[in-house]
Design a protein around this motif. Structure first.
Motif, PDB file in Angstrom:
ATOM      1  N   THR A  69      12.091   1.672   4.977  1.00  0.00           N
ATOM      2  CA  THR A  69      11.196   1.338   3.933  1.00  0.00           C
ATOM      3  C   THR A  69      11.873   0.403   2.941  1.00  0.00           C
ATOM      4  O   THR A  69      11.140  -0.695   2.597  1.00  0.00           O
ATOM      5  N   ALA A  70      12.963   0.797   2.304  1.00  0.00           N
ATOM      6  CA  ALA A  70      13.821   0.104   1.539  1.00  0.00           C
ATOM      7  C   ALA A  70      14.017  -1.621   2.016  1.00  0.00           C
ATOM      8  O   ALA A  70      14.454  -2.215   1.327  1.00  0.00           O
ATOM      9  N   SER A  71      13.942  -1.773   3.493  1.00  0.00           N
ATOM     10  CA  SER A  71      14.173  -2.851   4.045  1.00  0.00           C
ATOM     11  C   SER A  71      13.138  -3.941   3.730  1.00  0.00           C
ATOM     12  O   SER A  71      13.412  -5.290   4.110  1.00  0.00           O
ATOM     13  N   ILE A  72      12.037  -3.887   3.315  1.00  0.00           N
ATOM     14  CA  ILE A  72      10.849  -4.502   3.191  1.00  0.00           C
ATOM     15  C   ILE A  72      11.088  -5.590   2.090  1.00  0.00           C
ATOM     16  O   ILE A  72      11.956  -5.191   0.968  1.00  0.00           O
ATOM     17  N   SER A  78      10.251  -6.384  -4.128  1.00  0.00           N
ATOM     18  CA  SER A  78      10.600  -5.228  -4.794  1.00  0.00           C
ATOM     19  C   SER A  78       9.851  -3.876  -4.160  1.00  0.00           C
ATOM     20  O   SER A  78       9.530  -3.928  -3.231  1.00  0.00           O
ATOM     21  N   ALA A  79       9.990  -2.761  -5.015  1.00  0.00           N
ATOM     22  CA  ALA A  79       9.440  -1.580  -4.201  1.00  0.00           C
ATOM     23  C   ALA A  79       8.154  -1.387  -4.375  1.00  0.00           C
ATOM     24  O   ALA A  79       7.432  -0.418  -3.885  1.00  0.00           O
ATOM     25  N   LYS A  80       7.410  -2.657  -4.943  1.00  0.00           N
ATOM     26  CA  LYS A  80       5.932  -2.418  -5.274  1.00  0.00           C
ATOM     27  C   LYS A  80       5.086  -2.443  -4.020  1.00  0.00           C
ATOM     28  O   LYS A  80       4.079  -1.415  -3.849  1.00  0.00           O
ATOM     29  N   ALA A  81       5.539  -2.944  -2.968  1.00  0.00           N
ATOM     30  CA  ALA A  81       4.905  -2.894  -1.820  1.00  0.00           C
ATOM     31  C   ALA A  81       4.605  -1.925  -1.174  1.00  0.00           C
ATOM     32  O   ALA A  81       3.405  -1.115  -0.660  1.00  0.00           O
ATOM     33  N   SER A  82       5.879  -1.088  -1.050  1.00  0.00           N
ATOM     34  CA  SER A  82       5.783   0.446  -0.512  1.00  0.00           C
ATOM     35  C   SER A  82       5.299   1.230  -1.442  1.00  0.00           C
ATOM     36  O   SER A  82       4.381   2.310  -0.801  1.00  0.00           O
ATOM     37  N   ASP A 108      -0.578   2.721   1.634  1.00  0.00           N
ATOM     38  CA  ASP A 108      -1.152   3.937   1.842  1.00  0.00           C
ATOM     39  C   ASP A 108      -0.090   4.221   3.218  1.00  0.00           C
ATOM     40  O   ASP A 108       0.126   5.493   3.493  1.00  0.00           O
ATOM     41  N   ASN A 109       0.210   3.279   4.036  1.00  0.00           N
ATOM     42  CA  ASN A 109       0.772   3.364   5.335  1.00  0.00           C
ATOM     43  C   ASN A 109       2.072   2.308   5.291  1.00  0.00           C
ATOM     44  O   ASN A 109       1.945   1.393   4.933  1.00  0.00           O
ATOM     45  N   VAL A 110       3.264   2.732   6.111  1.00  0.00           N
ATOM     46  CA  VAL A 110       4.083   1.774   6.393  1.00  0.00           C
ATOM     47  C   VAL A 110       4.555   1.824   7.528  1.00  0.00           C
ATOM     48  O   VAL A 110       4.893   2.973   7.904  1.00  0.00           O
TER      49      VAL A 110
END
Length: 669
Positions: A576-579, A582-586, A590-592
């Protein structure tokens, strides 16, 4: 007996020569010179916005100001402004149709889009068309009257007339036993012959289908028909429908010719049989929407302006309930009431068959609008409904990805899904099949492809739809293209960098016009482009993600957003951190979903899908994907069962070995 909602018939109108009962004359052929075959690509797919540029937006305030400046009288309606028609003479203007509220105000201007419809002449167009006609009138040039129907429309009407003439009134079948058997087959034994006669329902023996007419509100001429057949399995009846013209052009409010000018109350249903059952049991004017809970075309709103109270009773499932709430926004919440689905409040036909009191159910309908602050007492029944219908609350299930259903449980409105994967792993190919699967089940879908052209995207989706390479079977192209056209699928014509406001405005327009419930954006970085490098790109990305999040919530629409990952070592699996960003997207998502691609020295690696975030119930996990180059599909062929591996924690590293099984189930803490 269980009644299953209507589903589109894949056979489409290619069966019409058979339905018409045999050979036809050369003049009535479905295709010039080729008897019994449809014209190639007769209907164009809707594209948003128009190729000439973005859709010009106009506010209701600007419309009012323009009308006042031009000296055009008008008054406010619920969804439209009412004005005298530019397309009728004085004498014609006095002959107002049942849909108008007061003569001679027969032209209706949509408050949201500015589009107009004259119910006296059926002339329609955009706000710019209306302004052009006003200018013509000021210069003394006669306003052009609506021309003859296009060739495609005329041909569809001829085909509809052929079917209508061959069908028999259901209440006048020669064999009384056949009438009883036919009624029982469609589950309408309780519907009287008087009701069938009032609504003009016929029966086509060769197709074993009921035929519902579409009469013009202007001159009562036949504009089209809908054929409804049944597929029975044990005690379950599935209704199968097909229309002429095709679904995108079929805009029939079934029962409209029976509406009186004095009627101020109406019930909207999701099926023709429901409208008949409701009228028979209550005597309340009832209309059926042309595509049930899938869509309420804005072009139909003028015909509903005369009603002070509208009750929406679209079906017995939560999907119909959600659609009713969305339609109430178009119709004006102040005059709308909703019948909540439940065991004691099924769809009208089933309620009639079970001997329930339909009048009592209508009186118990809930107002669509409510105050900003409510108590649990007002939410109590809705919470109970979600507890009773757990499977429906989970959303629409994927037919091609059963393993995804086990994790996400379904596709739900109002959510934001982030999808990422390595470059070249097949993100666009997978997400197109992912969206196509839902679209084939009636989920109205809008595609925003900022990286590849719509032609290329449509080619991929058509190949996936047909599950074969059509370039090797060109003789089958028209057949599959006809079926593909009938899907509720629309495309934005944007490409490359776009202003987020323009994109959001286009999405808003699509939600209003086509009742879009799923928007796919591919992809975020390409939409942002590479300009303005001095601006904090992370801040811009956060703003765009926040805008999509707000849109999904406000419009009860699911958004699937494709984002490229950060540049990382190819040997490492994405997290998830690879997106990118910043962290806002994750956090907002609701789903990743992550498309993992294991690189091999000998060639392409094994791909599998990882669900790393699931806000609905916390289940996360991973399952392998089997890519077929011939059909461009990732879905399982069904020959071998794919075992699912669920993960205990989102941040736990995935084993470097391809998942080989494991049936343990766990949830995120």
């Amino acid at each position: 007996m269980v009644l299953v909602p209507l589903r589109p018939c894949r056979a489409s109108v290619r069966l019409l020569p058979l339905l018409c009962g045999g050979a036809r004359s050369k003049g009535a052929s479905l295709s010039p010179g080729v008897p019994g075959r449809l014209t190639q690509r007769r209907y164009k797919k809707d594209v948003l916005p128009s190729p000439e540029g973005p859709i010009p937006s106009v506010s209701v305030t600007e419309i009012r100001q323009y009308l006042r400046a031009q000296g055009i009288p008008f008054h406010d309606g619920y969804s439209c402004l009412h004005t005298p028609s530019l397309f009728t003479g004085e004498q014609e203007a006095q002959q107002q149709p049942p849909s108008a509220t007061s003569a001679p105000y027969t032209l209706f201007i949509d408050k949201t889009t500015g589009s107009f419809l004259c119910t006296a002449t059926l002339a329609e167009g955009t706000w710019q068309d209306f302004q052009a006609n006003v200018e013509l009138r000021h210069h003394g040039i006669p306003t052009p009257s609506p021309g003859e129907p296009e060739e495609d429309t005329r041909r569809a009407r001829e085909d509809a007339r052929c079917i209508w003439d061959r069908a028999l009134p259901l209440w006048e079948l020669l064999d009384e036993d056949e009438t009883h058997v036919t009624k029982a087959m469609f589950g309408i034994s309780t519907v009287t012959d008087a009701t069938l006669k009032r609504f003009g329902v016929r029966y086509l023996r060769t197709a074993k289908s009921l035929v519902f007419p579409w009469f013009s509100p202007r001159d009562a001429s036949l504009k089209g028909v809908k054929l409804v057949g049944v597929e029975s399995q044990e005690d379950t009846i599935t209704y199968v429908e097909q229309t002429l013209p095709r679904p995108g052009s079929y805009r029939n409010l079934f029962g409209l010719p029976l509406i009186s000018r004095r009627d101020t109350e109406v019930v909207l249903t999701g099926r023709e049989l429901d409208a008949m059952a409701l009228y028979q049991a209550t005597g309340v004017p009832s209309l059926s929407l042309p595509r049930g809970p899938t869509c309420l075309p804005p072009a139909l709103l003028p015909y509903l302006e005369q009603f002070k109270r509208i009750t929406l009773w679209l079906g017995e499932d939560l999907r119909s309930w959600e659609a009713a709430k969305l339609f109430a926004r178009k119709l004006n919440l102040r005059r709308c009431s909703l019948v909540r689905p439940g065991d004691q409040q099924p769809r009208p036909l089933e309620a009639l068959n079970r001997g329930l009191n339909l009048t009592k159910i209508l009186r118990a309908a809930l107002p669509a609008g409510h105050k900003s602050i409510i108590s649990f007492r007002q939410l109590r029944e809705e919470v109970f409904g979600e507890l009773v219908n757990v499977d429906q609350v989970a959303g629409v299930k994927w037919a091609r990805f059963p393993e995804l259903n086990k994790l996400l449980k379904g596709h739900r409105r109002g959510e934001l899904t982030i999808f990422t994967g390595p470059t070249g792993s097949g993100k666009t190919t997978f997400i197109s099949e992912y969206a196509l699967d839902l679209c084939m089940q009636g989920v109205c879908t809008l595609w925003g492809s900022f990286e590849i052209s719509n032609v290329r995207l449509a080619k991929i989706m058509l190949t996936q739809f047909a599950a074969r390479r059509l370039e090797e079977q060109l003789e089958q192209y028209d057949e599959w293209a006809d079926r593909f056209e009938d899907l509720p699928l629309y495309f934005m014509t944007f490409h490359g960098q776009q202003n987020i406001k323009t994109v959001i405005d286009t999405m808003q327009h699509a939600v209003y016009m086509y009742d879009i419930t799923h928007v796919v954006i591919d992809n975020l970085q390409f939409m942002m482009g590479h300009e303005h490098l001095s601006v904090d790109r992370l801040a811009v990305q956060d703003y765009i993600v926040g805008a999509f999040r707000k849109f999904a919530t406000d419009n009860t629409c699911h958004i699937t957003l494709v984002i490229h990952p950060r540049k990382e070592d190819d040997e490492k699996e994405l997290q998830t951190a690879s997106i990118f960003g910043s962290a806002k997207a994750s956090q907002e998502a609701d789903n990743v979903l992550i498309l993992q691609d294991r690189k091999l020295l000998t060639g392409p690696g094994k791909r599998y899908l990882q669900v790393s975030k699931n806000r609905f119930d916390g289940d996360v996990g991973v399952f392998p994907l089997d890519f077929s180059k011939a059909s461009l599909t990732f879905s399982s062929s069904g020959k071998s069962k794919v075992r699912l591996k669920k993960m205990k924690e989102e941040k736990a590293p995935v084993s470097k070995k391809a998942p080989a099984g494991g049936t343990g189930a766990s949830k995120k803490p």
